[in-house]
Scaffold this motif. Sequence first.
Motif, short mmCIF file in Angstrom:
data_model
loop_
_atom_site.label_atom_id
_atom_site.label_comp_id
_atom_site.label_asym_id
_atom_site.label_seq_id
_atom_site.Cartn_x
_atom_site.Cartn_y
_atom_site.Cartn_z
N ALA A 31 4.99 -6.98 4.86
CA ALA A 31 5.48 -5.55 5.11
C ALA A 31 6.78 -5.76 5.98
N ARG A 32 6.68 -6.59 7.00
CA ARG A 32 7.79 -6.52 7.91
C ARG A 32 9.04 -7.02 7.51
N VAL A 33 8.94 -8.08 6.41
CA VAL A 33 10.24 -8.43 5.88
C VAL A 33 10.81 -7.44 4.84
N LEU A 34 9.69 -6.63 4.44
CA LEU A 34 10.31 -5.75 3.13
C LEU A 34 11.13 -4.44 3.94
N PHE A 35 10.41 -4.05 5.01
CA PHE A 35 10.79 -2.87 5.52
C PHE A 35 11.89 -3.27 6.72
N GLY A 36 11.87 -4.28 7.23
CA GLY A 36 12.26 -4.47 8.54
C GLY A 36 12.02 -3.96 9.61
N GLU A 37 12.18 -4.49 10.99
CA GLU A 37 11.78 -3.88 12.11
C GLU A 37 12.39 -2.56 12.12
N GLY A 38 11.32 -1.38 12.72
CA GLY A 38 11.67 -0.09 12.93
C GLY A 38 10.79 0.98 12.59
N PRO A 39 10.89 2.20 12.66
CA PRO A 39 9.82 3.14 12.81
C PRO A 39 8.91 3.06 11.62
N THR A 40 9.49 2.71 10.36
CA THR A 40 8.55 2.85 9.11
C THR A 40 7.70 1.67 9.20
N TYR A 41 8.26 0.37 9.71
CA TYR A 41 7.25 -0.57 9.88
C TYR A 41 6.17 -0.31 10.84
N GLU A 42 6.61 0.18 11.99
CA GLU A 42 5.62 0.45 13.04
C GLU A 42 4.54 1.38 12.64
N LYS A 43 4.96 2.55 11.76
CA LYS A 43 4.13 3.24 11.20
C LYS A 43 3.05 2.54 10.30
N ILE A 44 3.65 1.63 9.28
CA ILE A 44 2.65 0.82 8.58
C ILE A 44 1.61 0.15 9.52
N ALA A 45 2.37 -0.68 10.40
CA ALA A 45 1.37 -1.32 11.31
C ALA A 45 0.49 -0.64 11.97
N THR A 46 0.79 0.68 12.33
CA THR A 46 -0.33 1.26 13.32
C THR A 46 -1.43 1.89 12.20
N THR A 88 1.23 6.46 1.01
CA THR A 88 2.10 5.77 0.23
C THR A 88 3.57 5.69 0.97
N ILE A 89 4.07 4.74 0.96
CA ILE A 89 5.50 4.67 1.62
C ILE A 89 6.35 3.92 0.72
N GLY A 90 7.53 4.51 0.18
CA GLY A 90 8.46 3.79 -0.63
C GLY A 90 9.40 2.96 0.31
N LEU A 91 9.65 2.21 -0.47
CA LEU A 91 10.54 0.87 0.15
C LEU A 91 12.05 1.67 0.10
N PRO A 92 12.95 1.50 1.05
CA PRO A 92 14.30 2.03 1.21
C PRO A 92 14.98 1.29 0.26
N LYS A 93 14.87 -0.07 -0.26
CA LYS A 93 15.55 -0.63 -1.23
C LYS A 93 14.33 -1.30 -1.89
N LYS A 94 14.64 -1.26 -3.25
CA LYS A 94 13.43 -2.06 -3.88
C LYS A 94 13.63 -3.48 -3.87
N MET A 95 12.32 -4.24 -3.78
CA MET A 95 12.69 -5.65 -3.88
C MET A 95 12.35 -6.44 -5.08
N SER A 118 7.00 0.44 -3.59
CA SER A 118 6.49 1.26 -2.55
C SER A 118 5.14 0.26 -2.04
N VAL A 119 4.51 0.74 -0.92
CA VAL A 119 3.43 0.20 -0.65
C VAL A 119 2.32 1.63 -0.35
N GLN A 120 1.17 0.96 -0.56
CA GLN A 120 -0.01 1.83 -0.36
C GLN A 120 -0.86 1.36 1.09
N VAL A 121 -0.81 2.15 2.11
CA VAL A 121 -1.34 1.57 3.25
C VAL A 121 -2.80 2.19 3.47
N ASN A 122 -3.66 1.25 3.72
CA ASN A 122 -5.28 1.81 3.45
C ASN A 122 -5.47 2.44 2.11
N PRO A 123 -5.41 1.56 1.21
CA PRO A 123 -5.50 2.27 -0.19
C PRO A 123 -6.95 2.45 -0.69
#
Length: 519
Positions: free
Chosen positions: A439-454, A465-472, A323-328
Motif C-alpha cells: 500500500a505504501r508503494v502504491l499510494f506513496g507517503e502522505g495523508p492517504t497512506y497514513e489514513k490507510i495505515a491508521t 474503499t480508496i481509489g489509487l491516484p494512478k492505476k497500477m 483501488s483498495v478496500q481497507v478492513n474489507p
Amino acid sequence: MINLHLKKIPLTPCLLLFAALMLVFSSCKKKTRSDLGRVLYEKTKNKVFRDATPEALAEVFKTVLAEEKVNVNNPKLINAFYEQNDYDPVFVMDHIFNGDVDLTATYFDKAGQHGLDPKMFNADKITALVAKFKNKKAIKNINEAYHDIALLEITMANSLINYSNALQYGILNPRKIYQRYYTETKRPDSVGMSKILAVTDLRTYLDSIQPKDSQYLALQKALMNGSTAPGMSKEETTRYLVANMERLRWKNKPTQNRYVIVNIPDYRLDVMQDGASILNMKVCVGEGRNKDKTISLVDYDESDKVDRPFSRETPQLNSMIHSVQVNPVWNIPQSIANKEIMVEAAQDPYYLSNKNIDVYENGKKVEDSETIDWASAPKDKYEFKQRPGDDNSLGKIKFLFNNKSSVYLHDTPAKEPFNWTMRAVSHGCVRVGDPQGLARVLFGEGPTYEKIATAMGEDNPEPTTIGLPKKMPVYITYITCWADGNGVIQFRPDVYGLDVVLYGHLQRFLASNDVLAKL
C-alpha cells in the motif's frame, strides 16, 4: 427482426485490414521481369533458362502454389502476395546468387539454439534447391526450371514467415493451450507477415529478430552449454529451459516502467520500477493440481498435455489495480460456502458468530442463523459475508483489479504459510506477505497512506474503499526457470503442471536430442 446496426460492425475492421494488406502488397509490387530468362542464364550458365518468360513462370507458379497449399502455414497470404506481385520470384532473382538464401538456410539450420527443430523451416530443402540453381547441369528442362523456381520461392516465403513468427511471438498461442490464461498476448497478423516478404536485407533482418532480452539470452546460453540443474537430469533441465524460452517469446510482457508482478511458481511478488524491483515479498497462491509433483517434465504421458486446472488455481492475467478496500468485508464465494462454511456450521452452531460471519437470505440478514440445521440446509439458499476484523480471511486490506476470475491481492490473518516452501494454499486469490508495504508503494507517503495505515490498526474497523491516484498495472504470471541477478539459473517446481501442458504441445516443434547435442 435483423439488427442492421450490429450487422454492420464487423465490416469496418475487415475493410481496414483488406486495405492495409493491399497497401503492403502494392508497395512491394515490381515491374514484370521481361529479362527473366537472360538474367537467370547469365547467373546459372544453364541454357535451359534462356527461354524462360515471366508469363510462363506465372502459370506454373499458380499450379505449384495449389500443390504446396497443404505444406504452407499461411497459404492465402502467400498466394495473395505473389498474385499482387505478378508471381515475381524475388528470393530466386535477388537473393540466391548473392548468398542470402544460403545464409537464411543457415539461420534456419541453427534453430536448435532456440530449442526448435530446424526441420520446421525446411533448411535442407532450401539448400538442396539452391544447389540445383548453382549447378548448370542440374535442371534439365524449362518445365523443371519453372517448377523449381516456384517451389524455392514458396518454401522460402513460408519458412521465413514461420521462423520470424516463432522467434518474435512463439510457436504456440497460450490462450489455446491454457484454460485459465487471460493475459493480453499479441499474435502475428497478416500485415506484419506480408512485410516479412518485402525484406531486402535478409542478414540484418534475421539478426534483428533474435530475441535480445537478457533472460532469454541467459536461458539460451544454458541450453547451448548443456547445463544440468541441481537434482535434475540433463533431459529435465533441457525441457525446463525450452519451455520457459517459449514463454519468453510470447508477446505478453509488461511494457510499463512501473508495475506489480506475481510469479506463481516462485510464490513471490515484486513491484518493478525502471527494470528493478523496489519491493519484494512472499505470497501464497491458489492450490494447484501438481503440488505433490505427481507429474514432471520427464514422467508424464500424452494426456497430461490437456490443461485440467484445479478449481483453486490462480489464473494468469494482467489488469490494473484501481483501488483498495481497507478492513474489507469478505463476500464468501458459493463454492467455499458450500464445501467449508456450511460444513463447519453443521458441526458447531456457534462457528458463524465466532468467525463474524453473517448469513443472508434473499438479500436480508438472518438474525438467528445458529438455529438453522446446516447439515440439511439447501446449498444455494443462503449467502455468507464475513465482517471486518482480525479474523477476516482477507485480513486488513485487499487490492482490487478488474478480472474475469474475481481474484485479487489481499492480506491474511493466516501468517504461518508464509514460512512454508510450498505456498500454493489459497482458494485462488493471492495473499501478500507485506500488504502495508505494498500500500505504501502504491499510494506513496502522505495523508492517504497514513489514513490507510491508521484504519488497518483500528479495533472496531469499518470497510473503506480508496481509489489509487494512478492505476497500477498488475501481472500474474507463471515462470519456472529464470536467471537471477547474479546470472544463476533458478528453477521452481511446476506446481500447476503448466510446464507439462506447454512441453506436451511443443514436442512436435522441438529440436531432437541429436541437434541439441551438437550445440
